[in-house]
Design a protein around this motif. Structure first.
Motif, PDB file in Angstrom:
ATOM      1  N   ARG A 108       0.819  -1.026   0.061  1.00 29.14           N
ATOM      2  CA  ARG A 108       0.081  -0.104   0.071  1.00 29.14           C
ATOM      3  C   ARG A 108       0.889   1.239  -0.057  1.00 29.14           C
ATOM      4  NH1 ARG A 108      -3.994  -0.006   4.713  1.00 29.14           N
ATOM      5  NH2 ARG A 108      -4.162   2.283   4.290  1.00 29.14           N
ATOM      6  N   SER A 109       0.297   2.275  -0.296  1.00 29.59           N
ATOM      7  CA  SER A 109       1.047   3.567  -0.345  1.00 29.59           C
ATOM      8  C   SER A 109       1.332   3.960   1.235  1.00 29.59           C
ATOM      9  CB  SER A 109       0.402   4.678  -1.042  1.00 29.59           C
ATOM     10  OG  SER A 109      -0.815   5.122  -0.286  1.00 29.59           O
ATOM     11  N   PRO A 110       2.312   4.321   1.220  1.00 28.08           N
ATOM     12  CA  PRO A 110       2.963   4.947   2.736  1.00 28.08           C
ATOM     13  C   PRO A 110       1.822   6.001   3.335  1.00 28.08           C
ATOM     14  CG  PRO A 110       4.565   5.656   1.315  1.00 28.08           C
ATOM     15  CD  PRO A 110       3.657   4.800   0.452  1.00 28.08           C
ATOM     16  N   LYS A 163       7.781  -2.181   0.217  1.00 22.50           N
ATOM     17  CA  LYS A 163       8.414  -0.939  -0.402  1.00 22.50           C
ATOM     18  C   LYS A 163       7.563  -0.504  -1.244  1.00 22.50           C
ATOM     19  CE  LYS A 163      10.752  -4.590  -3.367  1.00 22.50           C
ATOM     20  NZ  LYS A 163      12.141  -4.974  -3.886  1.00 22.50           N
ATOM     21  N   TRP A 164       7.680   0.814  -1.623  1.00 21.51           N
ATOM     22  CA  TRP A 164       6.525   1.557  -2.233  1.00 21.51           C
ATOM     23  C   TRP A 164       7.563   2.513  -2.976  1.00 21.51           C
ATOM     24  CZ3 TRP A 164       1.575   1.653  -3.681  1.00 21.51           C
ATOM     25  CH2 TRP A 164       1.238   2.963  -4.382  1.00 21.51           C
ATOM     26  N   ALA A 165       7.249   2.763  -4.432  1.00 24.76           N
ATOM     27  CA  ALA A 165       7.840   3.346  -5.162  1.00 24.76           C
ATOM     28  C   ALA A 165       6.805   4.127  -6.269  1.00 24.76           C
ATOM     29  CB  ALA A 165       9.067   3.057  -5.939  1.00 24.76           C
ATOM     30  N   GLY A 166       5.575   4.212  -5.978  1.00 30.51           N
ATOM     31  CA  GLY A 166       4.630   4.646  -6.620  1.00 30.51           C
ATOM     32  C   GLY A 166       3.614   3.709  -7.255  1.00 30.51           C
ATOM     33  N   GLU A 167       4.031   2.408  -7.012  1.00 34.96           N
ATOM     34  CA  GLU A 167       3.092   1.444  -7.758  1.00 34.96           C
ATOM     35  C   GLU A 167       2.873   0.129  -6.638  1.00 34.96           C
ATOM     36  OE1 GLU A 167       1.929   1.300 -10.616  1.00 34.96           O
ATOM     37  OE2 GLU A 167       2.859   3.095 -11.766  1.00 34.96           O
ATOM     38  N   ALA A 168       1.378  -0.365  -6.534  1.00 29.83           N
ATOM     39  CA  ALA A 168       1.394  -1.333  -5.470  1.00 29.83           C
ATOM     40  C   ALA A 168       1.770  -2.820  -6.274  1.00 29.83           C
ATOM     41  CB  ALA A 168      -0.116  -1.750  -5.574  1.00 29.83           C
ATOM     42  N   ASN A 169       1.820  -2.707  -7.579  1.00 34.64           N
ATOM     43  CA  ASN A 169       2.509  -4.015  -8.214  1.00 34.64           C
ATOM     44  C   ASN A 169       4.007  -4.239  -7.912  1.00 34.64           C
ATOM     45  OD1 ASN A 169       3.990  -5.549 -10.367  1.00 34.64           O
ATOM     46  ND2 ASN A 169       1.776  -5.908 -11.202  1.00 34.64           N
ATOM     47  N   LYS A 170       4.404  -5.174  -7.238  1.00 34.41           N
ATOM     48  CA  LYS A 170       5.732  -5.355  -6.811  1.00 34.41           C
ATOM     49  C   LYS A 170       6.801  -5.572  -8.160  1.00 34.41           C
ATOM     50  CE  LYS A 170       8.726  -8.526  -4.069  1.00 34.41           C
ATOM     51  NZ  LYS A 170       9.822  -8.604  -5.186  1.00 34.41           N
ATOM     52  N   LYS A 171       6.152  -5.858  -9.328  1.00 36.88           N
ATOM     53  CA  LYS A 171       7.059  -6.068 -10.291  1.00 36.88           C
ATOM     54  C   LYS A 171       7.428  -4.581 -10.849  1.00 36.88           C
ATOM     55  CE  LYS A 171       7.558  -8.226 -15.243  1.00 36.88           C
ATOM     56  NZ  LYS A 171       7.112  -8.969 -16.113  1.00 36.88           N
ATOM     57  N   GLU A 172       6.401  -3.895 -10.916  1.00 37.50           N
ATOM     58  CA  GLU A 172       6.558  -2.315 -11.416  1.00 37.50           C
ATOM     59  C   GLU A 172       7.386  -1.641 -10.307  1.00 37.50           C
ATOM     60  OE1 GLU A 172       2.587  -0.934 -12.645  1.00 37.50           O
ATOM     61  OE2 GLU A 172       2.463  -2.297 -14.083  1.00 37.50           O
ATOM     62  N   THR A 173       7.375  -1.805  -9.121  1.00 37.59           N
ATOM     63  CA  THR A 173       7.861  -1.111  -8.107  1.00 37.59           C
ATOM     64  C   THR A 173       9.428  -1.657  -8.132  1.00 37.59           C
ATOM     65  OG1 THR A 173       5.899  -1.423  -6.551  1.00 37.59           O
ATOM     66  CG2 THR A 173       8.263  -0.877  -5.712  1.00 37.59           C
ATOM     67  N   GLN A 215      15.235   2.002 -11.896  1.00 36.20           N
ATOM     68  CA  GLN A 215      15.420   3.318 -12.594  1.00 36.20           C
ATOM     69  C   GLN A 215      15.656   4.383 -11.914  1.00 36.20           C
ATOM     70  OE1 GLN A 215      11.376   3.261 -14.576  1.00 36.20           O
ATOM     71  NE2 GLN A 215      12.254   1.755 -16.153  1.00 36.20           N
ATOM     72  N   GLY A 216      15.929   4.312 -10.721  1.00 35.73           N
ATOM     73  CA  GLY A 216      16.510   5.177  -9.629  1.00 35.73           C
ATOM     74  C   GLY A 216      15.274   6.127  -8.872  1.00 35.73           C
ATOM     75  N   LYS A 217      14.107   5.371  -9.035  1.00 29.99           N
ATOM     76  CA  LYS A 217      13.138   6.340  -8.398  1.00 29.99           C
ATOM     77  C   LYS A 217      13.263   5.841  -6.802  1.00 29.99           C
ATOM     78  CE  LYS A 217       8.152   7.045  -8.777  1.00 29.99           C
ATOM     79  NZ  LYS A 217       6.878   6.868  -9.506  1.00 29.99           N
ATOM     80  N   PRO A 218      13.053   6.885  -6.030  1.00 33.08           N
ATOM     81  CA  PRO A 218      13.330   6.748  -4.580  1.00 33.08           C
ATOM     82  C   PRO A 218      11.985   5.645  -3.980  1.00 33.08           C
ATOM     83  CG  PRO A 218      12.440   9.085  -4.923  1.00 33.08           C
ATOM     84  CD  PRO A 218      12.690   8.444  -6.147  1.00 33.08           C
ATOM     85  N   ALA A 219      12.286   5.128  -3.014  1.00 32.52           N
ATOM     86  CA  ALA A 219      11.351   3.895  -2.421  1.00 32.52           C
ATOM     87  C   ALA A 219      11.413   4.146  -0.920  1.00 32.52           C
ATOM     88  CB  ALA A 219      11.799   2.504  -2.876  1.00 32.52           C
ATOM     89  N   VAL A 220      10.327   3.900  -0.615  1.00 34.97           N
ATOM     90  CA  VAL A 220       9.929   3.702   0.958  1.00 34.97           C
ATOM     91  C   VAL A 220       9.842   2.179   1.430  1.00 34.97           C
ATOM     92  CG1 VAL A 220       8.123   4.180   2.733  1.00 34.97           C
ATOM     93  CG2 VAL A 220       8.173   5.823   0.770  1.00 34.97           C
ATOM     94  N   THR A 221      11.007   2.105   2.284  1.00 34.77           N
ATOM     95  CA  THR A 221      11.103   0.783   2.767  1.00 34.77           C
ATOM     96  C   THR A 221      10.454   0.538   4.076  1.00 34.77           C
ATOM     97  OG1 THR A 221      12.963   1.413   4.126  1.00 34.77           O
ATOM     98  CG2 THR A 221      13.506   0.746   1.872  1.00 34.77           C
TER      99      THR A 221
END
Length: 498
Positions: free
Chosen positions: A220-222, A251-261, A267-273
């Protein structure tokens, strides 16, 4: 379950009466399936929904989502199954006993349906996902079968049954997290609540059906998680438990789908762990306690441990299932770590969080081909870790799992039960010893309500997730109090407010 104590343990009858019905976390009955039902919340003229939830905390959290979905479509809730127009059983498939419990319950509901033919009966959750349409053939009284990712579709499915059809939706999703649905808190004490932060599991443990019944992992989104925690705090809740099959892989980088995350992170997008998320929730208020469950040994990082150490309101308790203490058995289980890795994680917990941090585990006795020596490895690991408590079971083969396909369930039942009893006996001793350390110490306790046996005593939990009982005085549910521990059992701490 009740313990018997000799006089040398200094437990008098009054104290035993007081603690005898407190939930014991050591599960001697092996495969007991916990249940929870909905409270009454309906208006005149509304159709009434009754839900029973079986199994894990995630199932209870899902039932809160189901109640919210159905309420928005005009259903009230009832705690009396005989008053219901719609009955949902939210099921568990983790062990055979759990499924048997649901089938026995359906036998009982059959008598209700004979008296009230218009009664709609639905089976939700993991058992529904595992058996799918086969369930309708096996259990003739069942009208609806719905998997964990299809709860938004429940109102439509009820309409189809109203029109005379059976209804099934067991489609799994790579995106569904129910992040936008505000759960209705069921049987809540008004103090503690669950927040689901992710769904599904990508860890293909050979004994486990969860990846097949709950689908692939997604987060889920943080922002939605933090907002839910803030809302709960504003409503008076003082403790939240962040839930996931494996919270450490959040982990969250704008997508719920883990593969897309994963692609976005590459690709360098920041992620929330998970460590980041834990800190975000802890920062809401120092008066909001934060717990989490469950952790996977392969994913628990020092970053999470340092975050726990940084914030007093993040509880110093970790559920870290090991399943077996032997590396060969762990490899057969496909746990992706060995005994040495697990011990290193335990050492990190003790180094960063100290000896007082509570640690619990899951144990499986009698997994395929397990030898006596390998069973002894489990016992020796328990001695090394000094678990505060454990959930203990003998191996139960689940259809469709890797173990069911590849390995022979070759340990005789009497051997499984004997090994399990040895694990239980050792855990009872370890729990007793860990609780003994608490005598003479002051613990911060969040009051959850009255003791079950005495209106003159309150109970709550400390940071290590231990139940503490003390005289009520002028204190009330939802307060934090400092309790001096003066006595103990293997399951409970007893004390007085200071």
């Amino acid at each position: 379950m009740k313990f018997n104590y000799s006089k040398s343990n200094n437990y008098d009858k009054d104290k035993m009466d007081l603690i005898s019905d407190i939930d014991i976390i050591i599960d001697e009955k092996v495969e007991v399936c916990d249940t929870k039902i909905l409270p009454d919340n309906f208006k005149a003229g509304q159709r009434k929904l009754y839900i029973e939830s079986y199994g894990c905390q995630m199932n209870f959290s899902d039932s809160e989502i189901v109640a919210s979905v159905m309420q928005k479509h005009g259903f009230g809730t009832t705690s009396n199954v005989e008053e219901a127009d719609l009955v949902f059983l939210n099921t568990c498939s983790i062990r055979e006993k759990a499924e048997q419990t649901v089938r026995f319950r359906l036998d009982h509901l059959n008598s209700l349906k004979k008296k009230k033919p218009e009664l709609i009966i639905g089976v939700l959750g993991c058992m529904a996902e595992r058996l799918k349409t086969k369930f309708l053939e096996e259990e003739k009284i069942v009208d609806i079968v719905v998997g964990p990712d299809a709860y938004r579709d429940l109102p439509n499915l009820v309409e189809r049954v109203d029109e005379g059809d059976k209804a099934v939706n067991v489609l799994l999703s790579r995106e569904e997290t129910y992040a936008d649905i505000a759960p209705i808190r069921l049987n809540s004490n008004g103090v503690s609540a669950f927040i689901s932060i992710m769904r599904g599991c990508d860890n293909m443990c050979s004994f486990c059906v969860v990846p097949f019944t709950r689908g692939r992992e997604r987060s889920r989104s943080p922002e939605s998680i933090v907002q839910e925690a803030k809302d709960l705090f504003s409503q008076g809740y003082r403790e939240v438990t962040l839930l996931g099959q494996n919270v450490d892989s959040y982990k969250w980088a704008g997508e719920a789908n883990k593969k897309e995350t994963d692609l976005a992170i590459a690709q360098g997008k920041p992620a929330v762990t998970f460590a980041n998320l834990l800190e975000m929730v802890a920062q809401i208020s120092p008066d909001l306690r934060v717990r989490f469950s469950t952790s996977h040994p392969k994913d628990m990082t020092d970053e999470v441990l340092h975050t726990m150490a940084k914030y007093e309101n993040i509880c110093k308790y970790i559920h870290l299932p090991v399943q077996s203490g032997n590396s060969r058995v762990l490899e057969l289980m496909n746990r992706t770590y060995d005994r040495e890795w697990y011990i290193e994680r335990i050492d990190a917990i003790r180094r960063i969080l100290g000896e007082d941090c509570g640690i619990s585990s899951d144990m499986i006795a009698g997994f395929c081909t397990e030898t006596e020596e390998e069973h002894q490895d489990t016992l020796s690991l328990m001695e090394y870790v000094q678990y505060d408590f454990s959930y203990m079971f003998f191996y139960s083969e689940r259809p469709g799992t890797l173990a069911a396909r590849k390995y022979k369930d070759d340990i005789p039942m009497e051997v499984k039960k004997r090994r399990l009893q040895e694990i239980v006996d050792l855990q009872r001793k370890l729990s007793y010893q860990r609780n003994q350390r608490d005598v003479g110490q002051v613990h911060k306790v969040l009051i959850e309500g009255f003791s079950k046996r005495s209106q003159e005593h309150l109970q709550g939990r400390n940071s290590q997730n231990k139940v503490v009982i003390f005289p009520k005085g002028k204190h009330q549910k939802g307060e934090y109090v400092d309790v001096l521990v003066t006595d103990f059992t293997a399951a409970t701490l007893l004390g007085e407010v200071v």
